[in-house]
Design a protein around this motif. Structure first.
Motif, PDB file in Angstrom:
ATOM      1  N   ILE A   1       0.719  -1.122   0.374  1.00 45.35           N
ATOM      2  CA  ILE A   1       0.197  -0.501  -0.039  1.00 45.35           C
ATOM      3  C   ILE A   1       0.558   1.572  -0.321  1.00 45.35           C
ATOM      4  CG2 ILE A   1      -2.025   1.341   1.497  1.00 45.35           C
ATOM      5  CD1 ILE A   1      -2.522  -1.609   2.291  1.00 45.35           C
ATOM      6  N   ARG A   2       0.889   1.945  -1.046  1.00 44.44           N
ATOM      7  CA  ARG A   2       1.188   3.073  -1.156  1.00 44.44           C
ATOM      8  C   ARG A   2       0.924   4.732  -0.109  1.00 44.44           C
ATOM      9  NH1 ARG A   2       0.778   2.521  -6.983  1.00 44.44           N
ATOM     10  NH2 ARG A   2       2.630   1.612  -8.108  1.00 44.44           N
ATOM     11  N   GLU A   3       1.640   5.370   0.024  1.00 43.18           N
ATOM     12  CA  GLU A   3       1.629   6.446   0.568  1.00 43.18           C
ATOM     13  C   GLU A   3       0.591   6.786   0.321  1.00 43.18           C
ATOM     14  OE1 GLU A   3       4.424   9.705   1.626  1.00 43.18           O
ATOM     15  OE2 GLU A   3       5.463   7.623   2.669  1.00 43.18           O
ATOM     16  N   ASP A   4      -0.246   7.147  -0.916  1.00 44.71           N
ATOM     17  CA  ASP A   4      -1.364   7.554  -1.683  1.00 44.71           C
ATOM     18  C   ASP A   4      -2.312   6.671  -1.240  1.00 44.71           C
ATOM     19  OD1 ASP A   4      -0.649   5.985  -3.473  1.00 44.71           O
ATOM     20  OD2 ASP A   4      -0.576   7.931  -4.773  1.00 44.71           O
ATOM     21  N   GLY A   5      -2.145   5.574  -0.895  1.00 42.56           N
ATOM     22  CA  GLY A   5      -3.454   4.650  -0.844  1.00 42.56           C
ATOM     23  C   GLY A   5      -3.558   3.163  -2.072  1.00 42.56           C
ATOM     24  N   SER A   6      -2.452   3.701  -2.936  1.00 44.99           N
ATOM     25  CA  SER A   6      -2.848   3.366  -3.908  1.00 44.99           C
ATOM     26  C   SER A   6      -2.201   1.839  -3.340  1.00 44.99           C
ATOM     27  CB  SER A   6      -2.152   3.366  -5.379  1.00 44.99           C
ATOM     28  OG  SER A   6      -1.047   4.497  -5.025  1.00 44.99           O
ATOM     29  N   ILE A   7      -2.517   0.683  -4.349  1.00 47.97           N
ATOM     30  CA  ILE A   7      -1.796  -0.613  -4.187  1.00 47.97           C
ATOM     31  C   ILE A   7      -0.926  -0.803  -4.948  1.00 47.97           C
ATOM     32  CG2 ILE A   7      -2.843  -3.230  -3.711  1.00 47.97           C
ATOM     33  CD1 ILE A   7      -4.909  -1.778  -2.329  1.00 47.97           C
ATOM     34  N   VAL A   8       0.056  -1.605  -4.818  1.00 41.13           N
ATOM     35  CA  VAL A   8       1.290  -2.323  -5.692  1.00 41.13           C
ATOM     36  C   VAL A   8       0.868  -3.529  -5.588  1.00 41.13           C
ATOM     37  CG1 VAL A   8       3.280  -3.100  -6.223  1.00 41.13           C
ATOM     38  CG2 VAL A   8       2.910  -0.539  -5.780  1.00 41.13           C
ATOM     39  N   PRO A   9       0.024  -4.618  -6.609  1.00 37.33           N
ATOM     40  CA  PRO A   9      -0.213  -5.715  -6.144  1.00 37.33           C
ATOM     41  C   PRO A   9       1.402  -6.601  -6.256  1.00 37.33           C
ATOM     42  CG  PRO A   9      -1.408  -5.258  -8.631  1.00 37.33           C
ATOM     43  CD  PRO A   9      -0.455  -4.249  -7.620  1.00 37.33           C
ATOM     44  N   ALA A  10       0.427  -7.718  -5.178  1.00 36.18           N
ATOM     45  CA  ALA A  10       1.065  -8.830  -5.387  1.00 36.18           C
ATOM     46  C   ALA A  10       1.694  -9.739  -6.163  1.00 36.18           C
ATOM     47  CB  ALA A  10       1.227  -9.874  -4.466  1.00 36.18           C
ATOM     48  N   GLY A  11       3.248  -9.592  -6.934  1.00 37.82           N
ATOM     49  CA  GLY A  11       3.783 -10.330  -8.115  1.00 37.82           C
ATOM     50  C   GLY A  11       4.423  -9.353  -9.092  1.00 37.82           C
ATOM     51  N   THR A  12       3.831  -7.739  -8.562  1.00 33.89           N
ATOM     52  CA  THR A  12       4.167  -7.199  -9.154  1.00 33.89           C
ATOM     53  C   THR A  12       5.999  -7.024  -9.570  1.00 33.89           C
ATOM     54  OG1 THR A  12       2.242  -5.258  -8.897  1.00 33.89           O
ATOM     55  CG2 THR A  12       4.241  -4.380 -10.202  1.00 33.89           C
TER      56      THR A  12
END
Length: 466
Positions: free
Chosen positions: A208-219
């Protein structure tokens, strides 16, 4: 040993060589430099045979001599005679001069720290590398041209068996893994070769980034980098494509290979790029991988800055992460590159010419603008709108059409000019200087008329600013 080096100095050098804990290559390089200092001592100061004999004056003389030194001027002889380089007789490069001084300084500091001698000078101060162009080489990572670098990245992801330049090569999957790590991981050559078989860890959870966006697993995946010359072992994020190619090589990598000793830590490890019981050669990237990638991409082996090398790829990878919009911060880039100080990372932060040109156009346009004060008091409104005051520095222009005025440079006598209170002293001083000019210099009638009109304009300006 050559007869033109004091035997006592040679004994000190050998003693240091046996005691130093530097890596073999670094130790041998510095040993060669301090031996060559013995050549200079025998020629210029034959009575100086030990570190205890050195003085501040000799240190100054040595640094001055290095500043004028030529290539092969202090060459060590071998059983086959003296080795001559292609640049023999030419001025020594700044990096070699700096290394010469550094090696002697390190030698003197070690001898004193180990209790071998009490020096008459301070090595850190009196053998400091001069901050001049003769010695200042710094770090100059030559980033690969963007079009060339992008093609090399593509080639690293699309190698084929027919791209191998000869039949005597490492397996294709090993070459592919090396190539992808070179283009995507920003590693030093030594770090890349010393990676172990368990260096890759997958991203198993969402981030979870600071802006609330998500980096999905496996990226992405995490790469464990071994201890390098400036940092301890650490973990850095890299693209998931690195994991894919490394796992392809691990499936083909022979398992029966024995563990090898890590040259830095002395530990027994299973190297990732270990083949037929041996670690891949130091020149495999420059002499094998890069030529294959260039042939696959249809590129020559060089760009506008010269030959494409292993370290230039690292510079390109690190620079790309800092120069893109919303790129990594200096501290983040320092951690990712494995630098010990931000100063080292600063050498990799390069502004591309196109980015610099765009910034210049924007700044140049703003630099031609002028501040305008607008009075919104209804009493000051006129047919052209609210009263506007163009800030000219020491005065304001009240002409609403100032930008189109053909006499903008001659404002002092204009009816629209309103001097600032802070400019009153300057006006008085200008008036005084004009009067002195009239009294001290004989003028013609035309010149007097011009001066009198100038004084009249200054008086008008002073009345506007009581």
């Amino acid at each position: 040993m050559a007869p033109n080096i004091s035997s006592e100095w040679v004994l000190w050098c050998r003693r240091w060589r046996k005691t130093s804990v530097l890596r073999p290559r670094s130790r041998e390089s510095q040993y060669s430099f301090i031996l060559r200092c013995g050549l200079w001592l025998k020629r210029e100061h034959p009575y100086v045979n030990t570190p205890a004999d050195w003085s501040v004056e000799i240190c100054a003389s040595f640094i001055a001599a290095v500043g004028r030194m030529k290539v092969d001027e202090l060459a060590l002889g071998t059983s086959r005679g003296q080795r001559r380089s292609r640049r023999s007789g030419e001025p020594m490069m700044p990096q070699s001069r700096a290394h010469f001084v550094y090696s002697l300084r390190r030698f003197m500091i070690d001898c004193e720290n180990w209790g071998w001698v009490c020096l008459k000078f301070s090595p850190a101060r009196h053998l400091a590398t001069p901050n001049t162009p003769l010695f200042r080489h710094g770090v100059n990572p030559r980033v690969i041209d963007d079009p060339v670098w992008l093609k090399l990245i593509w080639a690293s992801l699309n190698l084929r068996r027919e791209d191998l330049l000869s039949e005597i090569h490492y397996p294709l999957s090993m070459i592919q893994a090396m190539a992808v790590l070179w283009t995507h991981a920003g590693l030093r050559q030594n770090e890349r070769l010393r990676l172990t078989t368990g260096c890759i860890t997958p991203q198993s959870d969402d981030i979870i980034r600071e802006d609330g966006s998500i980096v999905p697993a496996g990226t992405l995946c995490f790469l464990k980098v071994p201890a390098g010359k400036t940092s301890r072992a650490f973990v850095k994020p890299v693209s998931a494509v690195v994991k894919m190619f490394v796992e392809c090589w691990l499936k083909e990598r022979p398992e029966e290979q024995a563990e090898l000793n890590d040259e830095r830590t002395g530990e027994k490890v299973r190297y990732l790029f270990q083949y037929r019981g041996k670690l891949a050669g130091r020149t495999v990237i420059n002499r094998t991988v890069i030529p294959i990638l260039c042939a696959r991409a249809g590129l020559p082996g060089e760009d506008s800055a010269g030959s494409i090398t292993s370290h230039r790829g690292r510079a390109s990878a690190v620079t790309a992460l800092s120069s893109v919009p919303q790129g990594m911060s200096l501290y983040e880039l320092m951690q990712w590159a494995g630098h010990s100080t931000p100063q080292s990372t600063m050498h990799y932060i390069r502004i591309r010419p196109t980015q610099l040109a765009a910034s210049f156009v924007k700044a140049d346009r703003i630099s031609h603008m002028i501040s305008v004060l607008i009075d919104h008091d209804p009493d000051t409104f006129s047919l052209t709108g609210p009263a506007m005051y163009y800030d000219l520095g020491d005065s304001y222009c009240t002409n609403p059409f100032w930008s189109n005025c053909p006499h903008r440079m001659a404002c002092i006598g204009c009816d629209f000019n309103l001097p600032k209170k802070s400019a009153k002293s300057l006006l008085i001083e200008s008036k005084s200087s004009v009067r002195r000019y009239m009294e001290e210099v004989p003028l013609t009638s035309d010149e007097k008329a011009i001066i009198e009109r100038d004084i009249q304009k200054i008086n008008i300006a002073l009345k506007k600013n009581p």
